[in-house]
Write an enzyme that holds these catalytic residues in place. Structure first.
Site, PDB file in Angstrom:
ATOM      1  N   GLY A   1      -6.265   1.021  -2.158  1.00 30.03           N
ATOM      2  CA  GLY A   1      -5.129   0.390  -1.479  1.00 30.03           C
ATOM      3  C   GLY A   1      -4.482  -0.700  -2.316  1.00 30.03           C
TER       4      GLY A   1
ATOM      5  N   VAL B   1      -4.396  -3.953  -1.791  1.00 36.41           N
ATOM      6  CA  VAL B   1      -5.286  -5.095  -2.013  1.00 36.41           C
ATOM      7  C   VAL B   1      -6.492  -4.668  -2.855  1.00 36.41           C
ATOM      8  CG1 VAL B   1      -6.764  -6.813  -0.895  1.00 36.41           C
ATOM      9  CG2 VAL B   1      -4.565  -6.220   0.125  1.00 36.41           C
TER      10      VAL B   1
ATOM     11  N   SER C   1     -10.417  10.758   0.445  1.00 32.86           N
ATOM     12  CA  SER C   1     -10.383  10.461  -1.000  1.00 32.86           C
ATOM     13  C   SER C   1     -11.746  10.646  -1.673  1.00 32.86           C
ATOM     14  CB  SER C   1      -9.932   9.014  -1.239  1.00 32.86           C
ATOM     15  OG  SER C   1      -8.643   8.820  -0.754  1.00 32.86           O
TER      16      SER C   1
ATOM     17  N   CYS D   1      -2.180 -13.390   4.536  1.00 34.56           N
ATOM     18  CA  CYS D   1      -1.515 -13.802   3.291  1.00 34.56           C
ATOM     19  C   CYS D   1      -0.509 -14.950   3.485  1.00 34.56           C
ATOM     20  CB  CYS D   1      -0.822 -12.608   2.648  1.00 34.56           C
ATOM     21  SG  CYS D   1       0.058 -11.572   3.828  1.00 34.56           S
TER      22      CYS D   1
ATOM     23  N   LYS E   1      -0.876 -15.064  14.133  1.00 34.53           N
ATOM     24  CA  LYS E   1      -1.906 -15.293  13.101  1.00 34.53           C
ATOM     25  C   LYS E   1      -1.645 -16.612  12.389  1.00 34.53           C
ATOM     26  CE  LYS E   1      -2.839 -10.438  12.025  1.00 34.53           C
ATOM     27  NZ  LYS E   1      -2.553  -9.344  11.079  1.00 34.53           N
TER      28      LYS E   1
ATOM     29  N   HIS F   1       5.433 -13.380  -1.400  1.00 36.28           N
ATOM     30  CA  HIS F   1       5.976 -13.946  -0.162  1.00 36.28           C
ATOM     31  C   HIS F   1       6.612 -15.309  -0.452  1.00 36.28           C
ATOM     32  CE1 HIS F   1       4.126 -10.839   2.022  1.00 36.28           C
ATOM     33  NE2 HIS F   1       3.189 -11.480   2.692  1.00 36.28           N
TER      34      HIS F   1
HETATM   35  N1  LIG Z   1      -1.306  -6.136   1.349  1.00 34.88           N
HETATM   36  C1  LIG Z   1      -1.500  -7.437   1.583  1.00 34.88           C
HETATM   37  O1  LIG Z   1      -0.780  -8.321   1.070  1.00 34.88           O
HETATM   38  C2  LIG Z   1      -2.612  -7.895   2.471  1.00 34.88           C
HETATM   39  C3  LIG Z   1      -2.854  -9.248   2.524  1.00 34.88           C
HETATM   40  C4  LIG Z   1      -3.900  -9.716   3.307  1.00 34.88           C
HETATM   41  C5  LIG Z   1      -4.669  -8.819   4.006  1.00 34.88           C
HETATM   42  N2  LIG Z   1      -4.424  -7.492   3.956  1.00 34.88           N
HETATM   43  C6  LIG Z   1      -5.312  -6.601   4.718  1.00 34.88           C
HETATM   44  O2  LIG Z   1      -6.101  -5.825   3.826  1.00 34.88           O
HETATM   45  C7  LIG Z   1      -6.334  -4.538   4.393  1.00 34.88           C
HETATM   46  C8  LIG Z   1      -5.829  -3.460   3.445  1.00 34.88           C
HETATM   47  O3  LIG Z   1      -4.457  -3.656   3.202  1.00 34.88           O
HETATM   48  P1  LIG Z   1      -3.676  -2.852   2.062  1.00 34.88           P
HETATM   49  O4  LIG Z   1      -2.342  -3.474   2.034  1.00 34.88           O
HETATM   50  O5  LIG Z   1      -4.466  -2.780   0.794  1.00 34.88           O
HETATM   51  O6  LIG Z   1      -3.612  -1.373   2.723  1.00 34.88           O
HETATM   52  P2  LIG Z   1      -3.393   0.036   2.024  1.00 34.88           P
HETATM   53  O7  LIG Z   1      -2.654  -0.091   0.752  1.00 34.88           O
HETATM   54  O8  LIG Z   1      -2.834   0.911   3.090  1.00 34.88           O
HETATM   55  O9  LIG Z   1      -4.888   0.538   1.670  1.00 34.88           O
HETATM   56  C9  LIG Z   1      -5.821   0.915   2.652  1.00 34.88           C
HETATM   57  C10 LIG Z   1      -7.140   1.262   1.984  1.00 34.88           C
HETATM   58  O10 LIG Z   1      -8.102   1.542   3.003  1.00 34.88           O
HETATM   59  C11 LIG Z   1      -8.738   2.779   2.704  1.00 34.88           C
HETATM   60  N3  LIG Z   1      -9.234   3.443   3.907  1.00 34.88           N
HETATM   61  C12 LIG Z   1      -8.498   3.995   4.912  1.00 34.88           C
HETATM   62  N4  LIG Z   1      -9.326   4.555   5.827  1.00 34.88           N
HETATM   63  C13 LIG Z   1     -10.591   4.329   5.394  1.00 34.88           C
HETATM   64  C14 LIG Z   1     -11.880   4.681   5.892  1.00 34.88           C
HETATM   65  N5  LIG Z   1     -12.029   5.362   7.035  1.00 34.88           N
HETATM   66  N6  LIG Z   1     -12.967   4.291   5.182  1.00 34.88           N
HETATM   67  C15 LIG Z   1     -12.833   3.613   4.023  1.00 34.88           C
HETATM   68  N7  LIG Z   1     -11.636   3.264   3.487  1.00 34.88           N
HETATM   69  C16 LIG Z   1     -10.525   3.620   4.170  1.00 34.88           C
HETATM   70  C17 LIG Z   1      -7.652   3.584   2.007  1.00 34.88           C
HETATM   71  O11 LIG Z   1      -8.224   4.662   1.308  1.00 34.88           O
HETATM   72  P3  LIG Z   1      -7.420   6.058   1.059  1.00 34.88           P
HETATM   73  O12 LIG Z   1      -6.646   5.868  -0.200  1.00 34.88           O
HETATM   74  O13 LIG Z   1      -8.515   7.049   0.903  1.00 34.88           O
HETATM   75  O14 LIG Z   1      -6.570   6.304   2.272  1.00 34.88           O
HETATM   76  C18 LIG Z   1      -7.083   2.506   1.089  1.00 34.88           C
HETATM   77  O15 LIG Z   1      -7.933   2.306  -0.014  1.00 34.88           O
HETATM   78  C19 LIG Z   1      -5.639  -4.549   5.763  1.00 34.88           C
HETATM   79  O16 LIG Z   1      -6.592  -4.932   6.740  1.00 34.88           O
HETATM   80  C20 LIG Z   1      -4.584  -5.603   5.599  1.00 34.88           C
HETATM   81  O17 LIG Z   1      -4.221  -6.182   6.834  1.00 34.88           O
HETATM   82  C21 LIG Z   1      -3.420  -6.998   3.190  1.00 34.88           C
END
Ligand SMILES: NC(=O)c1ccc[n+]([C@@H]2O[C@H](COP(=O)([O-])OP(=O)(O)OC[C@H]3O[C@@H](n4cnc5c(N)ncnc54)[C@H](OP(=O)(O)O)[C@@H]3O)[C@@H](O)[C@H]2O)c1
Length: 333
Positions: free
Chosen positions: A13, A15, A41, A130, A213, A242
């Site tokens: 993902g 992050v 995956s 974030c 939040k 941001h």
């Molecule tokens: N982006 C930000 O700036 C940010 C900031 C703070 C917090 N967050 C939090 O961090 C988390 C991830 O955000 P992201 O932006 O990185 O999301 P993302 O790009 O959609 O990535 C999601 C990740 O989770 C994996 N995943 C999905 N289903 C799963 C499962 N059943 N078991 C294990 N892994 C699984 C996905 O794998 P696949 O590739 O196999 O689908 C992918 O690696 C969220 O909770 C989000 O709220 C994000």
């Protein structure tokens, strides 16, 4: 720190990928690295820092022998697997919202409340949202100096904060707009290219989840349960980084010079004191960097106790991956 057996959950993902970069850039001592993604995956091979890794799904076997589990796969995965990984001996640092309001689980920004890490019976640490992280890095030193009483903040949040699929959709929308085509959407609730969106879930009283939040997390991290926080969160057509317009009121009078002096000595902050067209902190320039950039520092025209700031940071880096790794370094180092 001795070499650690590390698992990254959500490794493919937005992050998770940044976490891998941060671990490599900070030369985090790795005894082994396990990359966990969704079952769809599992088996796929990914390349990182000169090595090939086979993605695995979350399982008890995947967490066996792990010292540090960095979770960023969404709240339901964290709720299901975080406590299991912790019970098997891992320190869990969780990027989702799953545990942030649990009174037994510390919610930590190391520059602000590293002391909260001392009390961690559950071996789980929550990484804040974030937009909250970058704001409290800027506000905490000002609170210590002047006594924070009220914050009004409007955010200009990048699409990377919504994950890898939303980023891809935004890029396609941008290409469609440039080609004169009508853009479409399925991940986002509308068109972000050339537009603004409030794309978070809303409650019946009109608040977005992100605004809630910011209120609750700011109070918990800063240890100010009654702090007045009034956010408005907006998604802007920016890929990464941001920005926030922050108005803060203090118990003591504040001046621009005093604020600049305090922030110049603050950990994790870079002050941008120049003012003029294009000289303010910007998300493009902040992307890939660790610090929170604070500029456009202005005394309020009608309140000698208030200051206005423009606060910019890489939301995927300090707002998620870097903050999580900094927490791990504090606990395990
Ligand atoms: N982006 C930000 O700036 C940010 C900031 C703070 C917090 N967050 C939090 O961090 C988390 C991830 O955000 P992201 O932006 O990185 O999301 P993302 O790009 O959609 O990535 C999601 C990740 O989770 C994996 N995943 C999905 N289903 C799963 C499962 N059943 N078991 C294990 N892994 C699984 C996905 O794998 P696949 O590739 O196999 O689908 C992918 O690696 C969220 O909770 C989000 O709220 C994000």
């Amino acid at each position: 720190m001795k070499p650690q057996h590390v698992a990254v959950v959500g490794a493919t993902g937005a992050v998770g990928q940044e976490m891998l970069r941060v671990l490599a850039q900070r030369k985090f001592p790795l005894a082994s690295l396990r990359l966990i993604a969704s079952p769809a995956s599992a088996g796929r091979v990914v390349h990182f820092d000169g090595n090939d890794y086979t993605l695995v799904a979350a399982s008890r076997e995947a967490f066996a022998g792990v010292d540090l589990a960095l979770f960023s796969a969404g709240a339901s995965i964290s709720r299901e697997w975080g406590p299991i990984a912790a019970s098997m001996g891992a320190l869990v640092v969780d990027n989702s919202s799953a545990f942030r309001q649990d009174p037994e689980i510390p919610l930590v920004v190391p520059e602000v409340n590293a002391h909260a890490l001392a009390n961690n019976r559950r071996r789980i640490v929550a990484n804040p949202n974030c937009s909250t992280i970058q704001m409290v890095v800027a506000l905490e030193p000002l609170h210590k100096a002047f006594g924070l009483e009220q914050v009004i903040v409007s955010t200009y949040q990048a699409i990377s904060g919504k994950g890898a699929r939303a980023l891809d959709e935004f890029d396609q929308q941008t290409r469609d707009v440039a080609a004169g085509k009508t853009p479409t959407h399925s991940v986002l609730p509308g068109i972000l290219a050339g537009n603004l969106l409030c794309d978070w879930k809303h409650t019946d009283d009109g608040w977005s989840e992100e605004e809630r939040k910011m209120v609750l997390e700011t109070r918990k991290i800063m240890g100010l349960p009654e702090l007045a926080v009034s956010p408005t969160t907006v998604r802007v057509p920016v890929r990464n980084g941001h920005s926030e317009s922050v108005w803060a009121r203090f118990a003591k009078p504040v001046s621009r010079n005093a604020v600049i002096e305090v922030l110049r000595g603050a950990p994790g902050v870079t002050v941008v004191s120049e003012s003029g067209p294009g000289l303010h902190p910007q998300p493009r320039a902040a992307s890939g960097l660790d610090d929170v950039f604070v500029g456009r520092i202005r005394e309020d025209a009608s309140n000698s106790h208030a200051i206005q700031l423009f606060v910019v940071s890489d939301n995927v880096r300090k707002g998620a991956a870097l903050n999580a790794v900094q927490i791990a370094e504090r606990v395990l180092g």
